[in-house]
Design an enzyme around this catalytic site. Structure first.
Site, mmCIF file in Angstrom:
data_model
loop_
_atom_site.group_PDB
_atom_site.id
_atom_site.type_symbol
_atom_site.label_atom_id
_atom_site.label_comp_id
_atom_site.label_asym_id
_atom_site.label_seq_id
_atom_site.Cartn_x
_atom_site.Cartn_y
_atom_site.Cartn_z
ATOM 1 N N ASP A 162 17.482 21.066 92.187
ATOM 2 C CA ASP A 162 18.589 21.389 91.272
ATOM 3 C C ASP A 162 19.861 21.568 92.098
ATOM 4 O OD1 ASP A 162 20.346 22.823 89.313
ATOM 5 O OD2 ASP A 162 18.522 22.886 88.118
ATOM 6 N N LEU A 198 22.482 23.122 90.870
ATOM 7 C CA LEU A 198 23.107 24.308 90.270
ATOM 8 C C LEU A 198 24.417 23.978 89.539
ATOM 9 C CD1 LEU A 198 22.391 26.938 93.089
ATOM 10 C CD2 LEU A 198 20.867 26.063 91.306
ATOM 11 N N THR A 224 15.750 12.828 73.931
ATOM 12 C CA THR A 224 16.210 13.635 72.799
ATOM 13 C C THR A 224 15.945 12.920 71.490
ATOM 14 O OG1 THR A 224 18.182 14.571 71.774
ATOM 15 C CG2 THR A 224 18.533 12.660 73.149
ATOM 16 N N SER A 241 26.787 11.067 70.229
ATOM 17 C CA SER A 241 27.737 11.668 71.179
ATOM 18 C C SER A 241 27.582 10.937 72.498
ATOM 19 C CB SER A 241 27.422 13.157 71.388
ATOM 20 O OG SER A 241 26.223 13.298 72.147
ATOM 21 N N TYR A 249 26.817 12.277 75.255
ATOM 22 C CA TYR A 249 25.563 12.791 75.830
ATOM 23 C C TYR A 249 24.362 12.016 75.286
ATOM 24 C CZ TYR A 249 21.272 15.422 75.512
ATOM 25 O OH TYR A 249 19.942 15.746 75.503
ATOM 26 N N HIS A 250 24.271 11.878 73.947
ATOM 27 C CA HIS A 250 23.132 11.166 73.365
ATOM 28 C C HIS A 250 23.135 9.695 73.794
ATOM 29 C CE1 HIS A 250 23.101 14.705 70.547
ATOM 30 N NE2 HIS A 250 21.811 14.548 70.708
ATOM 31 N N LYS A 309 21.294 9.280 76.967
ATOM 32 C CA LYS A 309 19.830 9.347 76.782
ATOM 33 C C LYS A 309 19.299 7.995 76.291
ATOM 34 C CE LYS A 309 19.038 13.592 77.935
ATOM 35 N NZ LYS A 309 18.081 14.068 78.904
ATOM 36 N N ARG A 366 22.502 30.163 68.381
ATOM 37 C CA ARG A 366 23.847 30.658 68.053
ATOM 38 C C ARG A 366 23.808 31.535 66.793
ATOM 39 N NH1 ARG A 366 28.798 28.833 69.372
ATOM 40 N NH2 ARG A 366 29.615 28.011 67.411
HETATM 41 P P1 NAD Z 1 20.364 22.890 81.351
HETATM 42 O O1 NAD Z 1 21.774 22.414 81.492
HETATM 43 O O2 NAD Z 1 20.109 24.322 81.100
HETATM 44 O O3 NAD Z 1 19.534 22.444 82.659
HETATM 45 C C1 NAD Z 1 19.754 21.236 83.345
HETATM 46 C C2 NAD Z 1 19.594 21.548 84.833
HETATM 47 O O4 NAD Z 1 19.795 20.323 85.573
HETATM 48 C C3 NAD Z 1 20.626 22.552 85.333
HETATM 49 O O5 NAD Z 1 20.001 23.586 86.061
HETATM 50 C C4 NAD Z 1 21.563 21.716 86.205
HETATM 51 O O6 NAD Z 1 22.104 22.461 87.281
HETATM 52 C C5 NAD Z 1 20.650 20.579 86.668
HETATM 53 N N1 NAD Z 1 21.367 19.320 86.975
HETATM 54 C C6 NAD Z 1 22.219 18.651 86.178
HETATM 55 N N2 NAD Z 1 22.691 17.558 86.817
HETATM 56 C C7 NAD Z 1 22.083 17.533 88.041
HETATM 57 C C8 NAD Z 1 22.173 16.660 89.156
HETATM 58 N N3 NAD Z 1 22.996 15.588 89.168
HETATM 59 N N4 NAD Z 1 21.406 16.918 90.243
HETATM 60 C C9 NAD Z 1 20.574 18.000 90.261
HETATM 61 N N5 NAD Z 1 20.483 18.880 89.250
HETATM 62 C C10 NAD Z 1 21.234 18.646 88.134
HETATM 63 O O7 NAD Z 1 19.692 21.995 80.195
HETATM 64 P P2 NAD Z 1 18.329 22.235 79.393
HETATM 65 O O8 NAD Z 1 18.650 22.807 78.085
HETATM 66 O O9 NAD Z 1 17.354 22.886 80.281
HETATM 67 O O10 NAD Z 1 17.882 20.730 79.150
HETATM 68 C C11 NAD Z 1 17.068 20.069 80.109
HETATM 69 C C12 NAD Z 1 16.808 18.642 79.656
HETATM 70 O O11 NAD Z 1 16.144 18.668 78.390
HETATM 71 C C13 NAD Z 1 18.081 17.846 79.489
HETATM 72 O O12 NAD Z 1 17.921 16.552 80.001
HETATM 73 C C14 NAD Z 1 18.270 17.789 77.980
HETATM 74 O O13 NAD Z 1 18.892 16.605 77.616
HETATM 75 C C15 NAD Z 1 16.854 17.868 77.452
HETATM 76 N N6 NAD Z 1 16.798 18.490 76.123
HETATM 77 C C16 NAD Z 1 17.252 19.777 75.939
HETATM 78 C C17 NAD Z 1 17.211 20.333 74.659
HETATM 79 C C18 NAD Z 1 17.739 21.718 74.364
HETATM 80 O O14 NAD Z 1 17.813 22.099 73.175
HETATM 81 N N7 NAD Z 1 18.109 22.512 75.378
HETATM 82 C C19 NAD Z 1 16.684 19.583 73.590
HETATM 83 C C20 NAD Z 1 16.241 18.282 73.825
HETATM 84 C C21 NAD Z 1 16.303 17.748 75.101
HETATM 85 N N1 USQ Z 2 25.833 23.212 64.188
HETATM 86 C C1 USQ Z 2 26.372 24.082 63.239
HETATM 87 N N2 USQ Z 2 26.932 25.235 63.683
HETATM 88 C C2 USQ Z 2 26.947 25.595 65.005
HETATM 89 C C3 USQ Z 2 26.384 24.716 65.946
HETATM 90 C C4 USQ Z 2 25.837 23.534 65.502
HETATM 91 O O1 USQ Z 2 26.375 23.816 62.035
HETATM 92 O O2 USQ Z 2 27.473 26.676 65.325
HETATM 93 C C5 USQ Z 2 25.224 21.945 63.728
HETATM 94 C C6 USQ Z 2 25.791 20.714 64.415
HETATM 95 O O3 USQ Z 2 26.938 20.221 63.743
HETATM 96 C C7 USQ Z 2 24.592 19.770 64.343
HETATM 97 C C8 USQ Z 2 23.384 20.690 64.435
HETATM 98 O O4 USQ Z 2 23.859 21.993 64.114
HETATM 99 O O5 USQ Z 2 24.546 19.124 63.109
HETATM 100 C C9 USQ Z 2 22.714 20.723 65.777
HETATM 101 O O6 USQ Z 2 23.652 21.072 66.789
HETATM 102 P P1 USQ Z 2 23.144 21.669 68.189
HETATM 103 O O7 USQ Z 2 24.329 21.989 69.028
HETATM 104 O O8 USQ Z 2 22.149 22.742 67.951
HETATM 105 O O9 USQ Z 2 22.291 20.443 68.794
HETATM 106 P P2 USQ Z 2 22.721 19.078 69.496
HETATM 107 O O10 USQ Z 2 24.184 18.972 69.686
HETATM 108 O O11 USQ Z 2 22.080 17.972 68.739
HETATM 109 O O12 USQ Z 2 22.075 19.168 70.949
HETATM 110 C C10 USQ Z 2 20.941 19.965 71.251
HETATM 111 C C11 USQ Z 2 20.837 20.060 72.774
HETATM 112 C C12 USQ Z 2 20.602 18.661 73.356
HETATM 113 C C13 USQ Z 2 19.388 18.035 72.709
HETATM 114 C C14 USQ Z 2 19.527 18.010 71.193
HETATM 115 C C15 USQ Z 2 18.228 17.591 70.522
HETATM 116 O O13 USQ Z 2 22.027 20.638 73.319
HETATM 117 O O14 USQ Z 2 20.388 18.772 74.773
HETATM 118 O O15 USQ Z 2 19.219 16.723 73.167
HETATM 119 O O16 USQ Z 2 19.763 19.365 70.728
HETATM 120 S S1 USQ Z 2 18.518 16.644 69.065
HETATM 121 O O17 USQ Z 2 19.514 17.345 68.236
HETATM 122 O O18 USQ Z 2 17.259 16.575 68.372
HETATM 123 O O19 USQ Z 2 19.009 15.358 69.475
#
Ligand code: NAD
Ligand code: USQ
Length: 403
Positions: free
Chosen positions: A33, A35, A147, A189, A191-192, A195, A251
């Site tokens: 990581d 960080l 995702t 987005s 981000y998406h 992925k 949230r």
């Molecule tokens: P997070 O941001 O908390 O953790 C990601 C970690 O990766 C961090 O510790 C960051 O420092 C490290 N990192 C990022 N870029 C890096 C790089 N270039 N080199 C080395 N380390 C790096 O995110 P999370 O919520 O733990 O999500 C982890 C994974 O799961 C992500 O790929 C995310 O897309 C996926 N995911 C998360 C959720 C969610 O709701 N949190 C849902 C679906 C998918």
């Molecule tokens: N939303 C609200 N109010 C808020 C925050 C969000 O109504 O205060 C709504 C958003 O508009 C959206 C939904 O809730 O329609 C989900 O938003 P989110 O921020 O919870 O989730 P998202 O942006 O989709 O991203 C999160 C993670 C991402 C992961 C994704 C899974 O940050 O890493 O990939 O969930 S998924 O949504 O299934 O693609």
């Protein structure tokens, strides 16, 4: 069967509890990581609601509590290719779990710099891992966190399959051809989008080099603690609640505790898939135990427990906590309403028994939030990243609806 596993992104919200869980199961675990997530907190002027220890402290406490060592490799996988290769040669892991990406959709849309950072970080990082495995000729099972959002949210009427779609196409000669194609992506987005691009890279490297890859299309993760992070206060997991990194259910739970109206975007008609953090770590262990064969196509599992509409979640949380619900302008570009039905048959067949949303579990999370509520920053709550210039920041506009 225990393995040597390199957890990339192992200091993050999903990566940290996963590293501990895999270590507790007897695997030889190392974390890689850079960080960057902690640096983004500093850039945004916020912190996890839960006070997270430094990575050095975390690892020392885990050693004390469990007797197990997890080594840290502080490397940027997107830019330190030679260092990444050195780690892979030194550790020679059986498997990599790849969490190391910029994961917030709102952060990825907040500015041109953030868009470019997200693409640069995520695409280069994933590609560097793939290129390094091939260059070193290692046989590593790569498990990537994708995702649900790659599928898009306009699939009303069909159940989203796991990665592939069976189609029938009429050929030029009039014959019917059966094909299994990658489900068309519709990212919402930047981000998406990364992925979706990751998944295309996996398809190429599985076909061209026979790499063994599992892509886990995960829903929104809720909760904070797992069996292992509860073992000591210094192992506590992060809890993001801000407008960029805080996900919707966490949230709402936090807003309910501090007496802030629950910020429902638009009509709250968006339906999304959810999974508890404890299930995340269990699913990763299941995926690691069931790798694809060499030259098998990329395995895709939908890592989800259930689906919910955002306004229903708000009503549920409001009901438990006596909170109010506020409609805010939606800062994102998304359909006002969508249906979502998702298959999670692959994990279920392998024994996954999902944790479902329950009042009691939600109350437990609110207890944690209550404990650290004095750490919240009011200015971190509004979602300010907008998808298009037309969208306005997510500020409360339509008064409050009692739920
Ligand atoms: P997070 O941001 O908390 O953790 C990601 C970690 O990766 C961090 O510790 C960051 O420092 C490290 N990192 C990022 N870029 C890096 C790089 N270039 N080199 C080395 N380390 C790096 O995110 P999370 O919520 O733990 O999500 C982890 C994974 O799961 C992500 O790929 C995310 O897309 C996926 N995911 C998360 C959720 C969610 O709701 N949190 C849902 C679906 C998918
Ligand atoms: N939303 C609200 N109010 C808020 C925050 C969000 O109504 O205060 C709504 C958003 O508009 C959206 C939904 O809730 O329609 C989900 O938003 P989110 O921020 O919870 O989730 P998202 O942006 O989709 O991203 C999160 C993670 C991402 C992961 C994704 C899974 O940050 O890493 O990939 O969930 S998924 O949504 O299934 O693609």
């Amino acid at each position: 069967m225990t393995q040597s596993v390199l957890v990339m992104g192992g200091d993050g919200f999903c990566g940290w509890p996963t590293a501990l869980h895999l270590s507790a199961l007897g695997n030889e675990v190392a974390i890689l990581d850079n960080l960057s997530r902690r640096r983004i907190d500093a850039e945004l002027g916020i912190e996890s609601l839960t006070p997270i220890a430094s990575i050095g402290e975390r690892l020392a406490v885990w050693k004390r509590v469990s007797g197990k060592t997890i080594n840290l490799h502080p490397i940027d996988i997107a830019h330190d290719y030679d260092a990444l290769k050195n780690v892979l040669e030194e550790v020679r892991p059986d498997a990599i779990v790849h969490f190391a990406e910029q994961r917030a959709a709102p952060y990825s849309m907040r500015s041109p710099a953030a868009k470019r950072y997200t693409v640069d970080n995520n695409i280069n990082g994933t590609h560097n891992i793939l290129a390094a495995i091939v260059e070193l000729d290692l046989d590593i099972h790569l498990v990537h966190l994708g995702t649900m959002g790659v599928y898009g949210y306009d699939g009303s009427g069909i159940e989203i399959p796991e990665g592939y779609l069976d189609v029938k196409i009429t050929g030029a000669d009039g014959n019917l051809f059966h094909r299994s194609i990658v489900f068309p992506t519709a990212p919402g987005s930047v981000y998406h989008l990364t992925k979706s691009m990751d998944h295309l890279m996996f398809q190429f490297y599985a076909r061209n080099d026979g790499l063994r890859i599992t892509d886990l299309h995960q829903g929104i993760v809720w909760g904070t603690q797992t069996e292992e992070t509860r073992l000591d206060p210094l192992l506590i997991n992060r809890f993001d609640y801000d407008g960029d990194y805080g996900t919707v259910l966490n949230r709402f739970l936090m807003q309910a505790v501090i007496g802030h109206p629950l910020t429902v975007h638009g009509t709250g008609g968006q339906t999304r898939a959810f999974i508890n953090i404890q299930d995340t770590v269990r699913c990763i262990a299941i995926a690691l135990a069931n790798p694809p064969e060499r030259n098998e196509r990329v395995k895709v599992f939908n890592q989800v427990a259930e689906t919910h509409r955002v306004r229903d979640l708000a009503a549920l949380v409001a009901g438990i906590a006596g909170a109010t619900v506020a409609k805010v302008d939606n800062p994102r570009k998304e359909a006002a309403e969508n249906e979502l039905t998702v298959s999670n048959a692959a994990f279920r067949t392998l024994g996954y028994d999902p944790i479902l949303l329950r009042d009691q579990l939600l109350s437990e999370i609110m207890e944690i939030v209550r404990k650290y509520a004095d750490r919240y920053l009011p200015e971190a709550i509004p979602a300010r990243s907008v998808w298009t210039r037309k969208n306005k920041p997510g500020v409360i506009k339509q008064g409050r609806d009692r739920s």
